[in-house]
Enzyme design. Structure first.
Site, short mmCIF file in Angstrom:
data_model
loop_
_atom_site.label_atom_id
_atom_site.label_comp_id
_atom_site.label_asym_id
_atom_site.label_seq_id
_atom_site.Cartn_x
_atom_site.Cartn_y
_atom_site.Cartn_z
N ASN A 9 0.96 -1.03 -0.47
CA ASN A 9 -0.33 -0.07 0.55
C ASN A 9 0.91 0.72 0.04
OD1 ASN A 9 -2.12 1.81 0.57
ND2 ASN A 9 -2.22 1.26 2.56
N TRP A 10 1.00 1.83 -1.03
CA TRP A 10 1.64 3.05 -1.76
C TRP A 10 1.34 4.34 -0.77
CZ3 TRP A 10 4.15 2.34 -6.85
CH2 TRP A 10 4.56 1.16 -7.00
N LYS A 11 0.16 4.04 -0.22
CA LYS A 11 -0.75 5.43 0.42
C LYS A 11 -0.44 6.64 -0.45
CE LYS A 11 0.11 3.09 4.49
NZ LYS A 11 0.27 3.37 6.05
N HIS A 95 -9.01 0.61 5.16
CA HIS A 95 -8.14 1.84 5.73
C HIS A 95 -8.21 2.33 7.11
CE1 HIS A 95 -4.05 3.39 6.28
NE2 HIS A 95 -3.61 1.40 5.88
N GLU A 97 -6.37 4.89 7.72
CA GLU A 97 -6.68 6.62 8.05
C GLU A 97 -7.16 7.30 6.93
OE1 GLU A 97 -2.86 5.81 5.57
OE2 GLU A 97 -1.95 5.11 7.14
N GLU A 164 -5.01 -4.39 10.89
CA GLU A 164 -3.95 -3.92 11.07
C GLU A 164 -4.40 -2.65 12.16
OE1 GLU A 164 -2.03 -2.65 7.22
OE2 GLU A 164 -3.64 -1.43 7.70
N GLY A 170 3.10 2.38 10.81
CA GLY A 170 3.71 3.79 10.34
C GLY A 170 4.78 3.67 11.86
N SER A 209 4.20 -1.63 10.71
CA SER A 209 5.53 -1.96 10.65
C SER A 209 6.16 -2.60 10.15
CB SER A 209 5.53 -1.72 11.78
OG SER A 209 5.34 0.39 12.25
N GLY A 230 3.29 -1.50 4.40
CA GLY A 230 3.13 0.34 3.52
C GLY A 230 4.38 0.91 3.60
N GLY A 231 5.26 1.77 4.64
CA GLY A 231 6.79 2.23 4.34
C GLY A 231 7.61 1.10 3.64
P1 13P Z 1 3.53 0.68 7.62
O1 13P Z 1 3.52 -0.39 6.86
O2 13P Z 1 4.03 2.34 7.56
O3 13P Z 1 3.23 0.62 9.69
O4 13P Z 1 1.77 0.93 6.60
C1 13P Z 1 1.11 -0.14 7.48
C2 13P Z 1 -0.08 0.38 6.29
O5 13P Z 1 -0.87 1.43 6.47
C3 13P Z 1 -0.54 -0.84 5.49
O6 13P Z 1 -1.52 -0.19 4.76
#
Ligand code: 13P
Length: 247
Positions: A9-11, A95, A97, A164, A170, A209, A230-231
């Site tokens: 997930n590149w956000k 998600h 967010e 999640e 993050g 993470s 994500g990251g």
């Molecule tokens: P991180 O891997 O950056 O913690 O993000 C997780 C995430 O929200 C994937 O959708």
């Protein structure tokens, strides 16, 4: 056996040029990875470029969100028809967010899942508790509500669930393997109460993470079937190592 599912997930990250440069490196790094579904969710603006580059590869395209109507006066929104048209096979829905910053409710999420399934898009359905909810012993209550409301009147085919915990997103603070396995086991029990034996076929991903350093231990948990990253999915070599986890 459930086939592992590893998704990026590149956000709100990567321009078209950055997407091209990532994929040119990543496609060759994972071309020999066979027994795993590999999925990348770039931002809307890079979907077309990614779709073109991913043709005839072992990597599938996902969107990060969807709207629940096919077309019409909904300024700024993107429909399921548009996502299938551009080559998406999956979409991330619910998600944290989006729940937190864009006020998405369980009801909206339920409508989005129905719309995605109507157009045969696979759904990566995200759930998870906040730190405050965990610390006050409400984790399972939150998961139960999100599952029952989000999946109301929905059949299980094409659904992948992503657990999640919000406090792990993050933050560099991954859930321990025990915390992940406990939550995944509980989620599978709830899915079984909705779908019976079919719950054993539903993939449950862990997100929060995930890195090349913790993926192997997470994937060793019996109810962890993959990851939503994500990251650590923003660098080709790091995400390739996660895709090539060792059990
Ligand atoms: P991180 O891997 O950056 O913690 O993000 C997780 C995430 O929200 C994937 O959708």
């Amino acid at each position: 056996m459930r086939r592992p599912f590893i998704a990026a997930n590149w956000k709100m990250n990567k321009t078209i040029r950055e997407t091209e440069s990532f994929l040119n490196e990543f496609i060759s790094l994972v071309q020999d990875a066979k027994d795993v579904d590999i999925v990348i969710a770039p931002p809307f603006t890079a979907l077309h470029t990614a779709s073109t580059l991913l043709k005839n590869t072992n990597i599938q395209l996902s969107a990060q969100d969807i709207f629940y109507e096919d077309k019409g006066a909904y300024t700024g929104e993107v429909s399921p028809v548009m996502l299938t048209d551009i080559g998406c096979k999956h979409v991330i829905i619910g998600h944290s967010e989006r729940r937190q910053y864009f006020h998405e409710t369980d009801e909206i999420i339920n409508k989005k899942i129905k719309a995605a399934k109507k157009h045969t898009l696979g759904v990566i359905f995200c759930i998870g508790e906040s730190l405050q909810e965990r610390e006050s012993g409400k984790t399972f209550d939150v998961l139960k509500r999100e599952i029952e409301e989000g999946l109301k009147d929905i059949s299980p085919d094409g659904i992948v669930v992503a657990y999640e915990p919000i406090w792990a997103i993050g933050t560099g603070k991954t859930a321990t393997t025990e915390q992940a396995q406990d939550a995944h086991k509980y989620i599978r029990e709830r899915l079984a109460s909705l779908y019976g034996n079919k719950a054993n076929e539903i993939r449950i991903l862990y997100g929060g993470s995930v890195t090349p350093d913790n993926i192997d231990a997470l994937m060793a948990c019996p109810d962890v079937d993959g990851a939503l990253v994500g990251g650590a999915s923003l660098k080709a070599d790091s995400f390739a190592r996660i895709v090539k986890f060792k059990r």
